[in-house]
Design a protein around this motif. Structure first.
Motif, mmCIF file in Angstrom:
data_model
loop_
_atom_site.group_PDB
_atom_site.id
_atom_site.type_symbol
_atom_site.label_atom_id
_atom_site.label_comp_id
_atom_site.label_asym_id
_atom_site.label_seq_id
_atom_site.Cartn_x
_atom_site.Cartn_y
_atom_site.Cartn_z
ATOM 1 N N LEU A 10 21.800 -32.532 98.792
ATOM 2 C CA LEU A 10 20.536 -31.819 98.820
ATOM 3 C C LEU A 10 20.409 -31.009 100.106
ATOM 4 O O LEU A 10 19.844 -29.923 100.105
ATOM 5 C CB LEU A 10 19.382 -32.810 98.679
ATOM 6 N N LEU A 13 21.650 -27.374 100.039
ATOM 7 C CA LEU A 13 20.873 -26.335 99.370
ATOM 8 C C LEU A 13 20.135 -25.494 100.399
ATOM 9 O O LEU A 13 19.538 -26.023 101.341
ATOM 10 C CB LEU A 13 19.864 -26.951 98.406
ATOM 11 N N ASN A 104 17.097 -28.603 87.531
ATOM 12 C CA ASN A 104 17.703 -29.929 87.557
ATOM 13 C C ASN A 104 18.905 -29.857 88.475
ATOM 14 O O ASN A 104 19.762 -28.985 88.314
ATOM 15 C CB ASN A 104 18.133 -30.364 86.149
ATOM 16 N N TYR A 105 18.960 -30.756 89.448
ATOM 17 C CA TYR A 105 20.053 -30.785 90.411
ATOM 18 C C TYR A 105 20.517 -32.226 90.555
ATOM 19 O O TYR A 105 19.715 -33.084 90.917
ATOM 20 C CB TYR A 105 19.599 -30.205 91.755
#
Length: 126
Positions: A10, A13, A104-105
């Protein structure tokens, strides 16, 4: 933490501009009167809340050209400057659902929300 943990992925990103990456807070499935709501109804509420996971750099501002600057000199690369956002990672944000984009990740649901759609932030002071 391991190198390939979801938290580390995360962090890779990069949120662009004045946007926030928000993980929605789990909603209650039951109303105060005891009715159980299906997930579709809960997600269509106008106002949602969630935790800010990543924050963009802010609003880009134009370069300040002074009288001594030579605009025609293209040898130097100009650094972009930003006006920072109010939101910080870890804040609880209450935002307008209509402006949010769902993604959606790694199997988790997130929303990308412009700061202008955030109505309120709750922050735990350090």
């Amino acid at each position: 933490m391991r190198k390939d943990s979801p938290a580390n992925k995360l962090q890779k990103l990069i949120v662009v501009g004045d946007r926030l990456l928000i993980k929605p807070k789990s909603t209650k499935e039951q109303t105060k009167s005891g009715l159980f709501l299906p997930p579709g109804v809960q997600e269509k509420e106008k106002v949602q809340e969630g935790y800010v996971m990543r924050v963009g750099p802010g609003y880009p501002i134009p370069a300040d050209y002074g009288l001594d600057d030579e605009i025609w000199n293209q040898d130097e690369k100009e650094q972009v400057r930003y006006l920072p956002l109010q939101a910080r990672e870890g804040d609880l944000a209450i935002y307008l659902q209509r402006d949010a984009v769902e993604i959606n990740y790694l199997g988790d649901k997130y929303f990308i929300v412009p700061q202008s759609s955030v109505l309120l932030l709750e922050r735990e002071e350090e």
